[in-house]
Design an enzyme around this catalytic site. Structure first.
Site, PDB file in Angstrom:
ATOM      1  N   ASP A   3       0.794  -1.233   0.000  1.00  0.00           N
ATOM      2  CA  ASP A   3       0.000   0.000   0.000  1.00  0.00           C
ATOM      3  C   ASP A   3       0.823   1.279   0.000  1.00  0.00           C
ATOM      4  O   ASP A   3       0.342   2.329   0.405  1.00  0.00           O
ATOM      5  CB  ASP A   3      -0.914  -0.011   1.230  1.00  0.00           C
ATOM      6  CG  ASP A   3      -0.142  -0.216   2.521  1.00  0.00           C
ATOM      7  OD1 ASP A   3       1.080   0.008   2.522  1.00  0.00           O
ATOM      8  OD2 ASP A   3      -0.754  -0.603   3.532  1.00  0.00           O
ATOM      9  N   GLU A   5      -0.378  -9.030  -1.005  1.00  0.00           N
ATOM     10  CA  GLU A   5      -0.960  -8.436   0.212  1.00  0.00           C
ATOM     11  C   GLU A   5      -2.164  -7.569  -0.171  1.00  0.00           C
ATOM     12  O   GLU A   5      -2.237  -6.374   0.131  1.00  0.00           O
ATOM     13  CB  GLU A   5       0.065  -7.639   1.020  1.00  0.00           C
ATOM     14  CG  GLU A   5      -0.364  -7.419   2.468  1.00  0.00           C
ATOM     15  CD  GLU A   5       0.650  -6.633   3.295  1.00  0.00           C
ATOM     16  OE1 GLU A   5       0.599  -5.392   3.311  1.00  0.00           O
ATOM     17  OE2 GLU A   5       1.490  -7.280   3.932  1.00  0.00           O
ATOM     18  N   GLU A  32      -2.127   5.187   2.656  1.00  0.00           N
ATOM     19  CA  GLU A  32      -2.085   3.753   2.321  1.00  0.00           C
ATOM     20  C   GLU A  32      -3.451   3.179   1.954  1.00  0.00           C
ATOM     21  O   GLU A  32      -3.559   2.337   1.058  1.00  0.00           O
ATOM     22  CB  GLU A  32      -1.480   2.950   3.484  1.00  0.00           C
ATOM     23  CG  GLU A  32       0.017   3.182   3.700  1.00  0.00           C
ATOM     24  CD  GLU A  32       0.341   4.426   4.509  1.00  0.00           C
ATOM     25  OE1 GLU A  32      -0.610   5.111   4.980  1.00  0.00           O
ATOM     26  OE2 GLU A  32       1.535   4.730   4.674  1.00  0.00           O
ATOM     27  N   HIS A  71       5.968   5.455  12.961  1.00  0.00           N
ATOM     28  CA  HIS A  71       6.368   6.243  11.799  1.00  0.00           C
ATOM     29  C   HIS A  71       5.222   6.756  10.932  1.00  0.00           C
ATOM     30  O   HIS A  71       5.439   7.519  10.000  1.00  0.00           O
ATOM     31  CB  HIS A  71       7.276   5.406  10.889  1.00  0.00           C
ATOM     32  CG  HIS A  71       6.532   4.348  10.116  1.00  0.00           C
ATOM     33  ND1 HIS A  71       6.232   3.132  10.654  1.00  0.00           N
ATOM     34  CD2 HIS A  71       6.011   4.346   8.872  1.00  0.00           C
ATOM     35  CE1 HIS A  71       5.557   2.415   9.767  1.00  0.00           C
ATOM     36  NE2 HIS A  71       5.398   3.128   8.681  1.00  0.00           N
ATOM     37  N   ARG A 107       2.377   8.470   8.771  1.00  0.00           N
ATOM     38  CA  ARG A 107       2.107   9.882   8.447  1.00  0.00           C
ATOM     39  C   ARG A 107       0.906  10.438   9.203  1.00  0.00           C
ATOM     40  O   ARG A 107       0.919  11.591   9.621  1.00  0.00           O
ATOM     41  CB  ARG A 107       1.854  10.023   6.937  1.00  0.00           C
ATOM     42  CG  ARG A 107       3.076  10.381   6.119  1.00  0.00           C
ATOM     43  CD  ARG A 107       2.713  10.535   4.651  1.00  0.00           C
ATOM     44  NE  ARG A 107       3.735  11.225   3.887  1.00  0.00           N
ATOM     45  CZ  ARG A 107       4.877  10.679   3.479  1.00  0.00           C
ATOM     46  NH1 ARG A 107       5.161   9.432   3.783  1.00  0.00           N
ATOM     47  NH2 ARG A 107       5.746  11.380   2.790  1.00  0.00           N
ATOM     48  N   HIS A 154      12.884   5.337  12.849  1.00  0.00           N
ATOM     49  CA  HIS A 154      12.752   5.485  11.396  1.00  0.00           C
ATOM     50  C   HIS A 154      13.550   6.713  10.939  1.00  0.00           C
ATOM     51  O   HIS A 154      13.634   7.706  11.662  1.00  0.00           O
ATOM     52  CB  HIS A 154      11.260   5.653  11.101  1.00  0.00           C
ATOM     53  CG  HIS A 154      10.881   5.595   9.651  1.00  0.00           C
ATOM     54  ND1 HIS A 154      11.236   6.564   8.748  1.00  0.00           N
ATOM     55  CD2 HIS A 154      10.158   4.691   8.954  1.00  0.00           C
ATOM     56  CE1 HIS A 154      10.748   6.263   7.557  1.00  0.00           C
ATOM     57  NE2 HIS A 154      10.092   5.118   7.654  1.00  0.00           N
TER      58      HIS A 154
HETATM   59  C1  UD1 Z   1       6.662   4.861   3.629  1.00  0.00           C
HETATM   60  C2  UD1 Z   1       5.277   4.483   3.126  1.00  0.00           C
HETATM   61  C3  UD1 Z   1       4.486   3.814   4.238  1.00  0.00           C
HETATM   62  C4  UD1 Z   1       5.258   2.676   4.875  1.00  0.00           C
HETATM   63  C5  UD1 Z   1       6.641   3.133   5.274  1.00  0.00           C
HETATM   64  C6  UD1 Z   1       7.465   1.980   5.782  1.00  0.00           C
HETATM   65  C7  UD1 Z   1       4.231   5.960   1.464  1.00  0.00           C
HETATM   66  C8  UD1 Z   1       3.538   7.247   1.224  1.00  0.00           C
HETATM   67  N1  UD1 Z   1       4.574   5.710   2.739  1.00  0.00           N
HETATM   68  O1  UD1 Z   1       6.482   5.835   4.635  1.00  0.00           O
HETATM   69  O2  UD1 Z   1       3.268   3.319   3.707  1.00  0.00           O
HETATM   70  O3  UD1 Z   1       4.555   2.228   6.020  1.00  0.00           O
HETATM   71  O4  UD1 Z   1       7.306   3.713   4.143  1.00  0.00           O
HETATM   72  O5  UD1 Z   1       8.569   2.402   6.515  1.00  0.00           O
HETATM   73  O6  UD1 Z   1       4.471   5.228   0.539  1.00  0.00           O
HETATM   74  N2  UD1 Z   1      14.283   8.295   4.734  1.00  0.00           N
HETATM   75  C9  UD1 Z   1      15.641   8.202   4.664  1.00  0.00           C
HETATM   76  N3  UD1 Z   1      16.197   6.992   4.363  1.00  0.00           N
HETATM   77  C10 UD1 Z   1      15.472   5.871   4.154  1.00  0.00           C
HETATM   78  C11 UD1 Z   1      14.070   5.969   4.240  1.00  0.00           C
HETATM   79  C12 UD1 Z   1      13.494   7.182   4.523  1.00  0.00           C
HETATM   80  O7  UD1 Z   1      16.355   9.188   4.859  1.00  0.00           O
HETATM   81  O8  UD1 Z   1      16.046   4.809   3.906  1.00  0.00           O
HETATM   82  C13 UD1 Z   1      13.665   9.594   5.050  1.00  0.00           C
HETATM   83  C14 UD1 Z   1      13.689  10.562   3.856  1.00  0.00           C
HETATM   84  O9  UD1 Z   1      13.901  11.853   4.323  1.00  0.00           O
HETATM   85  C15 UD1 Z   1      12.265  10.447   3.314  1.00  0.00           C
HETATM   86  C16 UD1 Z   1      11.478  10.253   4.599  1.00  0.00           C
HETATM   87  O10 UD1 Z   1      12.300   9.399   5.399  1.00  0.00           O
HETATM   88  O11 UD1 Z   1      11.870  11.589   2.579  1.00  0.00           O
HETATM   89  C17 UD1 Z   1      10.104   9.656   4.458  1.00  0.00           C
HETATM   90  O12 UD1 Z   1      10.111   8.498   3.630  1.00  0.00           O
HETATM   91  P1  UD1 Z   1       8.748   8.088   2.852  1.00  0.00           P
HETATM   92  O13 UD1 Z   1       8.993   6.855   2.084  1.00  0.00           O
HETATM   93  O14 UD1 Z   1       8.242   9.273   2.122  1.00  0.00           O
HETATM   94  O15 UD1 Z   1       7.721   7.868   4.035  1.00  0.00           O
HETATM   95  P2  UD1 Z   1       7.642   6.756   5.151  1.00  0.00           P
HETATM   96  O16 UD1 Z   1       7.105   7.391   6.370  1.00  0.00           O
HETATM   97  O17 UD1 Z   1       8.929   6.029   5.210  1.00  0.00           O
HETATM   98  N1  UDP Z   2      11.869  -3.402  10.531  1.00  0.00           N
HETATM   99  C1  UDP Z   2      13.249  -3.545  10.474  1.00  0.00           C
HETATM  100  N2  UDP Z   2      14.024  -2.662  11.179  1.00  0.00           N
HETATM  101  C2  UDP Z   2      13.505  -1.657  11.911  1.00  0.00           C
HETATM  102  C3  UDP Z   2      12.092  -1.498  11.952  1.00  0.00           C
HETATM  103  C4  UDP Z   2      11.308  -2.384  11.239  1.00  0.00           C
HETATM  104  O1  UDP Z   2      13.761  -4.464   9.837  1.00  0.00           O
HETATM  105  O2  UDP Z   2      14.271  -0.912  12.526  1.00  0.00           O
HETATM  106  C5  UDP Z   2      11.035  -4.339   9.773  1.00  0.00           C
HETATM  107  C6  UDP Z   2       9.935  -5.027  10.558  1.00  0.00           C
HETATM  108  O3  UDP Z   2      10.390  -6.208  11.172  1.00  0.00           O
HETATM  109  C7  UDP Z   2       8.889  -5.277   9.492  1.00  0.00           C
HETATM  110  C8  UDP Z   2       9.045  -4.089   8.567  1.00  0.00           C
HETATM  111  O4  UDP Z   2      10.357  -3.595   8.780  1.00  0.00           O
HETATM  112  O5  UDP Z   2       9.179  -6.441   8.749  1.00  0.00           O
HETATM  113  C9  UDP Z   2       8.011  -3.062   8.894  1.00  0.00           C
HETATM  114  O6  UDP Z   2       8.367  -1.868   8.300  1.00  0.00           O
HETATM  115  P1  UDP Z   2       7.721  -0.484   8.728  1.00  0.00           P
HETATM  116  O7  UDP Z   2       7.267  -0.541  10.117  1.00  0.00           O
HETATM  117  O8  UDP Z   2       8.705   0.568   8.331  1.00  0.00           O
HETATM  118  O9  UDP Z   2       6.495  -0.353   7.715  1.00  0.00           O
HETATM  119  P2  UDP Z   2       4.978  -0.869   7.728  1.00  0.00           P
HETATM  120  O10 UDP Z   2       4.976  -2.328   7.948  1.00  0.00           O
HETATM  121  O11 UDP Z   2       4.261  -0.103   8.780  1.00  0.00           O
HETATM  122  O12 UDP Z   2       4.487  -0.482   6.366  1.00  0.00           O
END
Ligand code: UD1
Ligand code: UDP
Length: 382
Positions: A98, A120, A134, A210, A212, A243
């Site tokens: 999602d 999923e 999502e 984490h 939004r 995160h």
């Molecule tokens: C995204 C997904 C969310 C999912 C989550 C898992 C969308 C809109 N959101 O949210 O559904 O639950 O991932 O974790 O698709 N960043 C880094 N390095 C990384 C990853 C992220 O620096 O490896 C920082 C960046 O500044 C980035 C911000 O995190 O802009 C947010 O990342 P983003 O993918 O937009 O949103 P998530 O909250 O991670």
């Molecule tokens: N996870 C990880 N390291 C972390 C936090 C989460 O490997 O520090 C794994 C967790 O075990 C799960 C997945 O990442 O498999 C979940 O990711 P996240 O919570 O970022 O996203 P969501 O599932 O809410 O979309």
């Protein structure tokens, strides 16, 4: 022999964890040429998973920006996919879950008239703003897809109510397949703190947060509850891999820095995460994936959200919706630390999300759809 080209598209940490075992399974099928395209919506957190599962993408769109918006993720992924699909011409595109990568990947494949399989599929809250974005991403992806791989019967029923009943397979969630390969009793952590913790005598609480829709006031309330819980319960050790989102980093550090029994650490790689979860006392999280993993490991979960699209473990009694109000989160946390009976009632291993064989069923269904197999897979008997 007949062969077909299947491209798996993903971009964030959870998608990678849940798609890695499926990519492996597809690679093992002689009739399938398996390709992998990452948007890299996450960069470091994605690369950690690719490393842990030794996956090498064929295409990498490298779209991540600091504080990226929903517009930039979606637009950059969509444009990047146009070029990749033109070059690779897959017979089927698989997307997961999602995220904005999921939706953009499915839309790009639709524009190229390439069928889409949604892994999923069918999770719903029926609140379009929670989880945001999502709920809309997965609903739109469901409309774009021709194959729908549902983890649970409830997910399949959701799709049926929306009129989607063709190409639907009940498979279990691939995260349970992943979990089977990662948790080991003799695991040694690379993070020194995790080897030092006294899991037998201290109450190790694993925390993640984490989403939004929790940005701002809800996240402030959650953090305040965690701080009070740690301060009032000296037997607890809160381990919180934060995160990398700057919004989350700021919220976590501003509320939780300086408390002795709160450990704010870097995101863990998936092997460390699963093994920490297996040793922890309790999980407090707004994550989707953790809500699925912890019940399989017999760990109680307090969900830091107002709703969940994963009601199965709530019904089984392992997960409770704690909401985002400080007082309730604090009270539920204390109850599980102090009331052994309440804890024992929740700490039972249940597997409502799968039997660890989802990837085999999905690969069978893919082969069936592509004319590489005569029979569809047997559904998972949840
Ligand atoms: C995204 C997904 C969310 C999912 C989550 C898992 C969308 C809109 N959101 O949210 O559904 O639950 O991932 O974790 O698709 N960043 C880094 N390095 C990384 C990853 C992220 O620096 O490896 C920082 C960046 O500044 C980035 C911000 O995190 O802009 C947010 O990342 P983003 O993918 O937009 O949103 P998530 O909250 O991670
Ligand atoms: N996870 C990880 N390291 C972390 C936090 C989460 O490997 O520090 C794994 C967790 O075990 C799960 C997945 O990442 O498999 C979940 O990711 P996240 O919570 O970022 O996203 P969501 O599932 O809410 O979309």
């Amino acid at each position: 022999m007949k062969t077909a080209r299947v491209m798996s598209v993903f971009g964030t940490r959870p998608e990678a964890i849940k798609m890695a075992p499926l990519v492996r399974e597809l690679q093992s099928r002689p009739g399938v040429e398996s390709l992998c395209c990452v948007t890299a919506q996450h960069r470091q957190m994605l690369d950690a998973v690719l490393g842990a599962f030794d996956l090498r993408p064929d295409f990498d769109l490298d779209i991540m920006e600091p504080r990226q918006s929903l517009y930039t993720i979606t637009a950059k992924a969509l444009l990047g996919m146009e070029r990749v699909l033109e070059e690779a011409r897959p017979d089927l595109v698989l997307v997961h879950g999602d995220t904005s990568t999921t939706f953009a990947g499915a839309l790009a494949a639709f524009y190229a008239k390439i069928p889409v399989g949604h892994v999923e599929a069918g999770l719903r809250t029926y609140d379009r703003y929670s989880p945001f974005p999502e709920e809309m991403n997965r609903t739109l992806t469901g409309d774009l897809a021709v194959l729908h791989f549902c983890p649970t019967p409830a997910n399949r029923d959701n799709l049926a109510r929306e009129g989607i009943d063709r190409g639907v397979y009940l498979t279990g969630n691939t995260v349970i397949d992943a979990l089977r390969t990662t948790v080991r009793e003799d695991f040694v952590f690379a993070t020194p703190l995790l080897n030092r913790l006294d899991y037998a005598h201290r109450r190790v609480i694993l925390v993640t947060c984490h989403r939004r829709e929790n940005y701002g006031a809800p996240m402030d309330h959650i953090m305040a509850a965690l701080r009070r819980l740690a301060q009032d319960c000296p037997e607890a050790e809160l381990v919180y891999p934060v995160h990398l989102s700057p919004v989350v980093q700021e919220a976590a550090h501003s509320h939780l820095d300086g408390v002795e029994n709160i450990h704010l650490i870097e995101p863990l790689d998936v092997l460390e995460m699963h093994n920490l979860m297996a040793r922890a006392y309790l999980v407090m999280t707004d994550s989707g994936g953790l809500q699925e993993e912890a019940p399989a490991l017999g760990k109680p979960v307090l969900v830091l959200r107002r709703e969940t699209e994963r009601p199965e473990a709530v019904a089984a009694g392992t997960v409770r919706l704690a909401g985002t109000e400080e007082e309730r989160i604090y009270a539920l946390g204390r109850e599980l630390l102090e009331d052994r009976a309440a804890y024992d009632k929740m700490a039972r291993a249940v597997n409502p999300y799968g039997d660890g064989r989802a990837c085999g069923r999905i690969a069978d269904a893919v082969e069936y759809h592509l004319g590489l197999r005569e029979e569809p897979p047997e559904p998972w008997l949840a």
